[in-house]
Structures are given as C-alpha cells and as structure tokens.
Design an enzyme around this catalytic site. Structure first.
Site, PDB file in Angstrom:
ATOM      1  N   ARG A 157       0.773  -1.460   0.110  1.00 33.37           N
ATOM      2  CA  ARG A 157       0.151  -0.129   0.041  1.00 33.37           C
ATOM      3  C   ARG A 157       0.779   1.466  -0.027  1.00 33.37           C
ATOM      4  O   ARG A 157       0.355   2.257  -0.547  1.00 33.37           O
ATOM      5  CB  ARG A 157      -0.956   0.028   1.208  1.00 33.37           C
ATOM      6  CG  ARG A 157      -2.133  -0.954   0.939  1.00 33.37           C
ATOM      7  CD  ARG A 157      -3.015  -1.165   2.132  1.00 33.37           C
ATOM      8  NE  ARG A 157      -4.078  -1.796   1.697  1.00 33.37           N
ATOM      9  CZ  ARG A 157      -5.065  -2.529   2.273  1.00 33.37           C
ATOM     10  NH1 ARG A 157      -4.904  -2.382   3.615  1.00 33.37           N
ATOM     11  NH2 ARG A 157      -6.297  -2.652   1.961  1.00 33.37           N
TER      12      ARG A 157
ATOM     13  N   LYS B  63     -17.497 -20.449   0.713  1.00 36.34           N
ATOM     14  CA  LYS B  63     -18.905 -20.397   0.518  1.00 36.34           C
ATOM     15  C   LYS B  63     -19.629 -19.619  -0.329  1.00 36.34           C
ATOM     16  O   LYS B  63     -19.232 -18.408  -0.714  1.00 36.34           O
ATOM     17  CB  LYS B  63     -19.126 -19.867   2.120  1.00 36.34           C
ATOM     18  CG  LYS B  63     -18.683 -20.725   3.187  1.00 36.34           C
ATOM     19  CD  LYS B  63     -19.229 -20.199   4.653  1.00 36.34           C
ATOM     20  CE  LYS B  63     -19.126 -20.939   5.977  1.00 36.34           C
ATOM     21  NZ  LYS B  63     -19.361 -20.438   6.978  1.00 36.34           N
TER      22      LYS B  63
ATOM     23  N   GLY C 120      -8.546 -11.163  -0.850  1.00 42.40           N
ATOM     24  CA  GLY C 120      -7.647 -11.551   0.112  1.00 42.40           C
ATOM     25  C   GLY C 120      -7.049 -12.845  -0.381  1.00 42.40           C
ATOM     26  O   GLY C 120      -5.627 -12.841  -0.201  1.00 42.40           O
TER      27      GLY C 120
ATOM     28  N   GLY D  92     -12.586  -5.539   0.498  1.00 45.44           N
ATOM     29  CA  GLY D  92     -13.984  -5.209   0.615  1.00 45.44           C
ATOM     30  C   GLY D  92     -14.539  -4.482  -0.763  1.00 45.44           C
ATOM     31  O   GLY D  92     -15.453  -4.826  -1.104  1.00 45.44           O
TER      32      GLY D  92
HETATM   33  P1  ADP Z   1     -11.056 -14.424  -1.156  1.00 39.77           P
HETATM   34  O1  ADP Z   1     -10.422 -13.904   0.237  1.00 39.77           O
HETATM   35  O2  ADP Z   1      -9.913 -14.467  -2.186  1.00 39.77           O
HETATM   36  O3  ADP Z   1     -12.291 -13.639  -1.517  1.00 39.77           O
HETATM   37  P2  ADP Z   1     -12.378 -16.590   0.069  1.00 39.77           P
HETATM   38  O4  ADP Z   1     -12.110 -16.084   1.430  1.00 39.77           O
HETATM   39  O5  ADP Z   1     -13.686 -16.396  -0.609  1.00 39.77           O
HETATM   40  O6  ADP Z   1     -11.641 -15.870  -1.224  1.00 39.77           O
HETATM   41  O7  ADP Z   1     -12.136 -18.227   0.006  1.00 39.77           O
HETATM   42  C1  ADP Z   1     -10.853 -18.798   0.389  1.00 39.77           C
HETATM   43  C2  ADP Z   1     -10.949 -19.990   1.176  1.00 39.77           C
HETATM   44  O8  ADP Z   1     -11.701 -20.909   0.611  1.00 39.77           O
HETATM   45  C3  ADP Z   1      -9.637 -20.510   1.578  1.00 39.77           C
HETATM   46  O9  ADP Z   1      -9.308 -20.442   2.893  1.00 39.77           O
HETATM   47  C4  ADP Z   1      -9.656 -22.024   1.102  1.00 39.77           C
HETATM   48  O10 ADP Z   1      -8.911 -22.900   1.817  1.00 39.77           O
HETATM   49  C5  ADP Z   1     -11.162 -22.174   1.135  1.00 39.77           C
HETATM   50  N1  ADP Z   1     -11.528 -23.168   0.302  1.00 39.77           N
HETATM   51  C6  ADP Z   1     -11.456 -23.527  -1.240  1.00 39.77           C
HETATM   52  N2  ADP Z   1     -11.839 -24.753  -1.463  1.00 39.77           N
HETATM   53  C7  ADP Z   1     -12.336 -25.377  -0.474  1.00 39.77           C
HETATM   54  C8  ADP Z   1     -12.842 -26.434  -0.258  1.00 39.77           C
HETATM   55  N3  ADP Z   1     -13.235 -27.454  -1.558  1.00 39.77           N
HETATM   56  N4  ADP Z   1     -13.135 -26.728   0.939  1.00 39.77           N
HETATM   57  C9  ADP Z   1     -12.943 -26.065   1.856  1.00 39.77           C
HETATM   58  N5  ADP Z   1     -12.512 -24.769   1.807  1.00 39.77           N
HETATM   59  C10 ADP Z   1     -12.110 -24.354   0.722  1.00 39.77           C
HETATM   60 MG    MG Z   2     -10.849 -14.526   2.090  1.00 41.06          MG
END
Ligand code: ADP
Ligand code: MG
Length: 402
Positions: free
Chosen positions: A42, A199, A357, A380
């Site tokens: 940053r 999720k 992230g 965000g």
């Molecule tokens: P971002 O921060 O890029 O928006 P998310 O926070 O939505 O991404 O998702 C990242 C998380 O999803 C990681 O910690 C990863 O381990 C988890 N993840 C991805 N695939 C699976 C899976 N099949 N089962 C459980 N967790 C998962």
């Molecule tokens: Mg995340």
C-alpha cells in the site's frame, strides 16, 4: 475521456499548481509485525500520486486511517510511525503533522509532503459529518482520492471532501478504475468469471451480478460443492451449504436467462481427512464421492476443461481459490488454472483481473500475480464492485467531473 478528473486535468482546472495545497486520501493501513511494516504494497501504491503532486510544486497533506480506533485517540494507532517507512519507499521526506492548519501548510516549501494523524481518531470521519468535512476542506485547495480500497465507505476523507473541493482521482485509483472497467464495465467478450472460495453465502450477490454480466461462470472451491449438491450430487462430508440450494437454483436460472454458461467441476480431489498430503487422497468423478470423503480441490481433467474455456475468452475476472490452496496438494487446481490465465495474458489474448485477500495470496503462491493484467488488493471494495454496487467514493469522483 474518463468519467472522473485525473491528475493530468489539474492544470486545466486549477491553473498554476505551485504552492497549491492538495488533500490526498491514501490507504496506508499496512500490516505491522514487531513494530515494522510487514507488507509495504500500500505504501508503494501511494508513490505515483505523491511524487507527481510534489513534482508539480503542490504542498501535499496525506489523509489516511490506520486500524479501528473508533473515533478516539489511540497512541498505538498513530500514523506518526508510518511517516518514516513511507518516506523510505517514496525516496522523499515525509513530515508528520498532528494538527494541520491552512496557515501551517501554506508556509511550507513547494513540493512538501505532510502526513496527517489517523483520520479515524475523529468520530466525524466515519459519520461523514459535514461540519468536519468543511473544517478539513478549509486546509486545502483541492482533493485527490487515491484509495480505491476505502471507496466503499462514505467517510469524510473518502467521500465528503469530494463535495466541497475540486476532486481528482489519484494514479492508483485511476489504474484500479480503468482495470475494473476493462474487466466488467465495458469488457471485450467473451468474458469468463472464476468464482471460488469457501462459501456461497459470502458471495451470493457476486454470483447473481456476474451471472448477468459474463458469458462463462466458472465455479470452484468449497462453493462448487453447494452447486453440485443442487445438481443432485452427493458431496459426502464436503463443506456444503445445504440451506442454500434454492439460492443456487436462482443463480442457475439467472445465468440461463442471460445466456451465461455455468461450469462446474466433474472430477474432484477428495480425502477422508483434511491434512497435508493425506493418505486417503484420491481423485474421482463427482458422482463417486463416498459418504466419509471431502472434496478439497478440482481434479486435473476438469482443470484442463476450465483452462480451455479461458483460451476462448478475451476477458477474465477472478475471485476465490479453486480449492483449499493453503494445504498441499489442494493448491494444484488454483495454481494450474492461474498459470494458464497468466500464460494467456502474456500472449496478449486475455485481459485478466483478480482480487480478494485469499485470491491474491494464492496468485502469489502460484508465482503469477505479476503476469495478470491487474491484481486488486482492495478486499471489501473489490468484492462490492464485483457485486455491481456503486462505491460512494467513486460516485463522488464521478459527480465532481468537470
Ligand atoms: P477471497 O479472500 O479471495 O475472496 P474466500 O475468502 O472466499 O476468497 O475463500 C478462500 C478460502 O476458501 C480459502 O481459505 C480456502 O481454503 C477455502 N476453500 C477453497 N476450496 C475449499 C474446499 N473445497 N473446501 C473447503 N475450503 C475451501
Ligand atoms: Mg478471504
């Protein structure tokens, strides 16, 4: 022509800049470890704007927040400690000023760069208090917003000041807005979106918005399990939001109505325990997952199929890893697909924009973050933009366009 004023518009709009006072919102909310800046991304992002204004002879007052002091002074969250690391990255001196005033700023030499105290020490900042906005606006001649990552908040330093002073997008803000526009605003089609992560529930609005904007929606990560379950697949012990099957149906329907193809994995990596290189690791068709197994990544044949989708696309927007990438070997699908996207970007056939992230961490892990067209670290704000929402800080800049 951009929809907002940029630094190149300054002379046209304000005339002589030497000695003019710029109020510049930067994101200096850097992670610290043992009293030192542990990631200076940053700080580096602030350099182009601060250097340009200083070179123009402006006196620059940097406004920024640090942590969550909740409207009260907190010595541990003072921005005083960021002046030196910022000066080092910038290669110019940066002076901390706890209580700025117009007179104090005007008395400084042309080109000076000053850092104000944590804006969130003042309760009016997050309340977007018009009185506070007026009193801060009185310090300067114009306002520059260079903090896209804070643009989803309507605070005095991210939004309020743009209503009072002539307002401009800084270099980093400009680059971010241009990249995001190229990815979803007015992209070259076909457009693919990769959405992964844990999720569905955290990304329902993203999925709904993308289904009406993109030609190919590639679902991976834990959220793919919920999509598979909605298609009648038994996902065993996998992470799956069974209460969201109806929501997934509406996303499938929205995609179909918009001619967007939804791509799900058809083979997956499963194991009975969630651990590095588990002994029960195997790949199987999605219809062969046992009741005691978990889906933790997309398997190679599906990854290859998804890579082929990208080969036929002109634009990619990516948020969310394809598997539990922190735990080997469940990083394989994310790494392989990221390398495919990076290679297509290097060849010039794909414009690739990624954010989130864990996504940024995964791209660094794959060693390809630098090969994407643009990687947003905005968190965000990036997700809200993916949801198709108007960001108050960006709207204010657009309204200020002259
Ligand atoms: P971002 O921060 O890029 O928006 P998310 O926070 O939505 O991404 O998702 C990242 C998380 O999803 C990681 O910690 C990863 O381990 C988890 N993840 C991805 N695939 C699976 C899976 N099949 N089962 C459980 N967790 C998962
Ligand atoms: Mg995340």
């Amino acid at each position: 022509m951009t929809a907002f004023n940029i630094l190149d518009d300054l002379p046209r709009i304000l005339g002589e800049l030497r000695g003019k006072i710029a109020l510049v919102r930067e994101d200096l909310n850097v992670p610290m470890a043992d009293g030192r800046v542990s990631d200076d991304t940053r700080l580096r992002a602030a350099v182009p704007t601060l250097a340009a204004l200083s070179d123009m002879g402006c006196i620059t007052l940097i406004l920024a927040h640090f942590g969550r002091p909740k409207g009260k002074f907190d010595a541990a969250l003072s921005l005083a400690s960021i002046a030196a690391p910022l000066a080092e990255v910038l290669g110019r001196s940066v002076t901390f000023m706890a209580e700025p005033s117009r007179d104090a700023l005007a008395a400084l030499p042309a080109g000076s760069i000053i850092l104000a105290e944590n804006s969130r020490f003042y309760a009016g900042e997050e309340a977007n208090d018009p009185a506070l906005a007026r009193s801060w606006a009185a310090w300067g001649d114009f306002y520059v917003n260079d903090a896209f990552s804070a643009a989803h908040r309507a605070h005095v330093t991210t939004e309020g000041l743009a209503h009072i002073l002539p307002a401009f997008a800084g270099r980093s803000m400009e680059a971010e807005l241009r990249a995001l526009d190229a990815a979803l605003g007015s992209p070259k089609h076909p457009v693919a979106a990769v959405v992964g992560g844990a999720k569905v529930s955290s990304k329902i609005d993203v999925l709904v918005h993308l289904s009406s904007r993109v030609d190919h929606l590639i679902i991976g990560g834990g959220m793919a399990n919920t999509f598979l379950a909605a298609r009648g697949v038994n996902v065993g012990k996998s992470l799956c939001e069974h209460d969201l099957l109806a929501t997934v149906e509406t996303i499938f329907a929205a995609a179909e109505a918009a001619n967007c193809t939804v791509h799900l994995p058809y083979d997956v990596m499963v194991s009975r325990e969630f651990a590095p290189n588990p002994p029960s690791l195997r790949s199987c068709n999605v219809h062969e997952v046992a009741a005691d197994e978990m889906i933790l990544d997309v398997a190679p044949a599906s990854v290859e199929m998804l890579g082929d989708v990208l080969k036929n696309c002109a634009t990619l927007v990516w948020n969310g890893p394809m598997g539990a990438f922190e735990t080997p070997p469940f990083d394989a699908a994310t790494v392989t697909l990221a390398k495919t996207a990076a290679a297509l970007t290097r060849e010039g056939s794909l414009v690739s924009v990624a954010g989130g992230g864990d996504t940024v961490a995964a791209l660094h892990h794959a060693g390809v973050a630098g090969d994407f067209s643009f990687v947003s670290t905005a968190g965000g704000a990036f997700l809200e933009w993916m949801e198709g929402r108007e960001l108050p800080g960006v709207v204010a800049l657009t309204r200020a366009k002259v």
